[in-house]
Write a protein that holds these residues in place. Structure first.
Motif, PDB file in Angstrom:
ATOM      1  N   CYS A 267      -5.448   5.440  -3.214  1.00 53.13           N
ATOM      2  CA  CYS A 267      -4.375   4.519  -3.590  1.00 53.13           C
ATOM      3  C   CYS A 267      -3.962   4.751  -5.046  1.00 53.13           C
ATOM      4  N   GLN A 269      -2.398   2.776  -6.859  1.00 54.02           N
ATOM      5  CA  GLN A 269      -2.483   1.512  -7.605  1.00 54.02           C
ATOM      6  C   GLN A 269      -3.911   1.166  -7.997  1.00 54.02           C
ATOM      7  N   CYS A 270      -4.859   1.327  -7.048  1.00 58.94           N
ATOM      8  CA  CYS A 270      -6.212   0.835  -7.325  1.00 58.94           C
ATOM      9  C   CYS A 270      -7.281   1.917  -7.210  1.00 58.94           C
ATOM     10  N   CYS A 284      -3.372   0.562   1.935  1.00 55.66           N
ATOM     11  CA  CYS A 284      -4.569   0.398   1.107  1.00 55.66           C
ATOM     12  C   CYS A 284      -5.313  -0.851   1.557  1.00 55.66           C
ATOM     13  N   SER A 286      -7.731  -2.431  -0.135  1.00 56.42           N
ATOM     14  CA  SER A 286      -8.277  -3.260  -1.221  1.00 56.42           C
ATOM     15  C   SER A 286      -7.746  -4.674  -1.130  1.00 56.42           C
ATOM     16  N   CYS A 289      -4.285  -5.556  -2.963  1.00 58.54           N
ATOM     17  CA  CYS A 289      -3.534  -4.384  -3.438  1.00 58.54           C
ATOM     18  C   CYS A 289      -2.216  -4.250  -2.678  1.00 58.54           C
TER      19      CYS A 289
HETATM   20 ZN   LIG Z   1      -4.858   0.001  -3.518  1.00 63.53          ZN
END
Ligand SMILES: [Zn+2]
Ligand SMILES: [Zn+2]
Length: 630
Positions: A267, A269-270, A284, A286, A289
């Motif tokens: 991902c 983003q994370c 994703c 998470s 997220c």
């Molecule tokens: Zn993520």
């Protein structure tokens, strides 16, 4: 343990997500991933040695291999001297070629200076710098030292209050001495004193006074730990967080269905590694997220499925099925309704496998295979890879293929989500009706109409390995419609029935059938055994234990494929009879980039636990397909 000072750039909650995402780490079992003579990455988790070491720039570990499970403790212990395994040679190759490796730390690693925040966290690229021998508990052991490719950068695993380190190269270089006995140079690794590290030397692992060091007294020589090993480059071969897969903006068929397109993604983003679960794209997992990513799908038209060497016409299709050498399978052929029908009977089995091979007329029928194939690409049928219940790996494990269920819920291994027929894509309803017709055509004694469609979607190389389709509560008839690229379906006898004995040495109590090993002797023994069971239970039990040895049964190897069918677009396979599922198993290998397999069964609603029964009504087939145009 203290918390790390930063968050890792890329990490995973489970092993499958990790291995499906990282191109440099595809090792599902072992702690090292090497391919083609080179090391790619190492994972250091709970299975460590007391002298393993980790700081912001340097990692010291033992080499993989040479351990086995201790019978009493269940721990992995050194069973003897560690040999120059291929892994060690691969690491030496990396050193010679200035190839760095990636190091991943597991959450149970005892030497990590902080508590890794996830099950698996990627540290960074490291230079392998030294490979040497030591001794532990009387056995020779191989050790590695790694140095960060770019020291001091992004050392997330160091706690924030970590003392200012001695810089790499700040001390004198490590001591190197030539051994009096073998004339070879070795470095001083421990401040306890210099030792020869050549495993074949008489002076190996001996201090100046000739004694071996006490292991608990050993302390690393800081000059060795902080040694600076210059390389001509310090650039990453590729980012440790793999980039998202991108494809051409031109509408190119199949580019979004390739092998790499069903691999995982990290991902952006994370940093979480995620398997690709949904047919439509990546999500994703998470908490909070919510990142998703999709690739444009270019329609694969049914006309593009042509095989240039086996063009389809309006006559009966050419058969490409093969019966294995010495196989107990017998063929009978019929031609009806534009299908060539290969009936495969199997000696000793009540039932058959029918392969209905479609021709051009079948495929071009309105709402027929060509239309269904395109309908399934244009309308989502909510295909997802399904969680496997008995996962042997840490974290969630998923099936290879994408799957969804319609009608009566399918509650067996890796049972997917179930949906009612009402709002299903047209192809799902059409499939059930078409397969009801085909089922009655080849098995007029089929006791129930189908009440379930299990749809499977395959990208490139999504093989389903050997399994059977027999489960409690299923009707004796299973029909599958193939759409898209050709697939090989291989059928073989299950190993325990083939050998007559399990891997654990237990006698197979099932009636032996033709095509198994030692058939005549096993058949005679089985008849005698059944007579004994009725007459004398104690003698029967003793005989059960003695039989594998008496008959010389061994469980090595597997049965050869008894039958290999080429399932083309529009073909139908019907397996009729429970004996086939009991004694035989099959495997499916798609030979292209896009395939759907739509399987119909009858699932007895009374076989489902009350909690598993559907909240919706499973309506009967109202399409009324009758093959009238064929
Ligand atoms: Zn993520
Ligand atoms: Zn020596």
């Amino acid at each position: 343990k203290p918390a790390p000072s930063k968050t890792p750039l890329v990490w995973a909650d489970g092993r499958q997500a990790l291995c499906e995402t990282l191109p440099y780490y595809r090792a599902y079992q072992s702690g090292g991933y090497c391919t083609d003579g080179l090391a790619r990455a190492f994972m250091f988790d709970s299975n460590s040695h007391p002298r393993d070491y980790m700081d912001q720039n340097v990692v010291v570990s033992r080499a993989g291999g040479g351990k086995s499970k201790d019978e009493t403790s269940g721990q992995m212990v050194m069973a003897g001297d560690q040999k120059q395994t291929t892994q060690v040679l691969d690491v030496l190759n990396n050193i010679a070629q200035c190839n760095p490796v990636v190091i991943i730390v597991g959450e149970n690693n005892p030497t990590c200076p902080s508590q890794p925040p996830h099950a698996y966290c990627v540290m960074d690229w490291f230079k392998p710098t030294h490979v040497w021998f030591e001794k532990t508990k009387g056995h020779k052991m191989i050790r590695y030292r790694f140095e960060k490719l770019r020291p001091y950068e992004n050392c997330w695993w160091v706690p924030s209050n970590w003392p200012e380190p001695i810089g790499l190269g700040d001390l004198e270089p490590p001591v190197s001495k030539q051994c009096n006995a073998c004339s070879k140079d070795s470095l001083q690794v421990y401040i306890n004193g210099w030792m020869c590290l050549q495993p074949t030397c008489l002076r190996f692992w001996k201090l100046a006074d000739g004694s071996e060091p006490r292991e608990e007294d050993l302390l690393y020589d800081p000059r060795f730990l902080t040694a600076n090993t210059p390389w001509p480059h310090c650039s990453e071969p590729s980012p440790i967080r793999p980039e998202l897969l991108t494809i051409s903006t031109l509408p190119i068929q199949g580019q979004n269905l390739s092998f790499e397109a069903w691999k995982g993604f990290a991902c952006p983003q994370c940093g979480r590694c995620n398997s690709r679960e949904a047919w439509e794209g990546w999500e994703c997992g998470s908490d909070g997220c919510g990142f998703t990513y999709r690739l444009e799908h270019t329609l694969v038209p049914a006309t593009s499925l042509r095989d240039p060497y086996f063009p389809l016409g309006t006559g009966y299709a050419f058969s490409r099925d093969l019966i294995g050498k010495g196989s107990p399978v017998k063929l009978r052929v019929e031609f009806a309704h534009n299908y060539r029908i290969n009936y495969f009977g199997i000696a000793g089995i009540d039932g058959f496998i029918a392969h209905l091979i479609a021709n051009k007329t079948v495929n071009e029928e309105p709402n027929g295979p060509n239309d269904m194939f395109e309908d399934l690409q244009l309308n989502s049928i909510k295909l997802r890879r399904s969680p496997l219940p008995t996962a042997q790996l840490k974290g969630q494990s998923l099936t290879n293929h994408f799957v969804v269920n319609y009608g009566m819920p399918y509650k067996f291994i890796a049972g997917p989500q179930s949906h009612p027929f009402e709002h299903a894509a047209r192809a799902i309803k059409t499939t059930r009706s078409r397969l009801n017709w085909a089922g009655r055509l080849v098995a007029p004694d089929m006791p129930h109409a189908f009440n379930e469609v299990l749809a499977l979607g395959y990208f490139e190389d999504q093989t389903i390995s050997y399994h059977d389709d027999g489960e409690f509560g299923l009707g004796p008839t299973i029909a599958t419609l193939s759409l898209g690229c050709t697939a090989k379906m291989k059928v073989r006898m299950k190993a325990n029935h083939y050998h007559g004995v399990s891997k654990g040495g237990n006698y197979d109590r099932a009636q032996p059938i033709a095509g198994c090993q030692n058939y005549e002797a096993r058949k005679a023994a089985h008849d005698a055994l059944m007579a004994l069971k009725a007459a004398d239970l104690a003698a029967y039990k003793a005989k059960l234990k003695a039989l594998p040895k008496e008959l010389g049964l061994t469980a090595t190897g597997t049965a050869r494929d008894a039958l290999e069918m080429k399932l083309g677009h529009g073909d139908v396979v019907i397996m009729h009879g429970t004996g086939i599922q009991e004694y035989y198993e099959h495997r499916v290998e798609p030979m292209g980039k896009l395939r759907f397999a739509l399987t119909c069964r009858y699932i007895d609603p009374d076989s489902l636990k009350p909690a598993d029964r559907p909240a919706y009504a499973v309506l009967p087939d109202e399409e009324g397909y009758d093959g009238g145009l064929l």
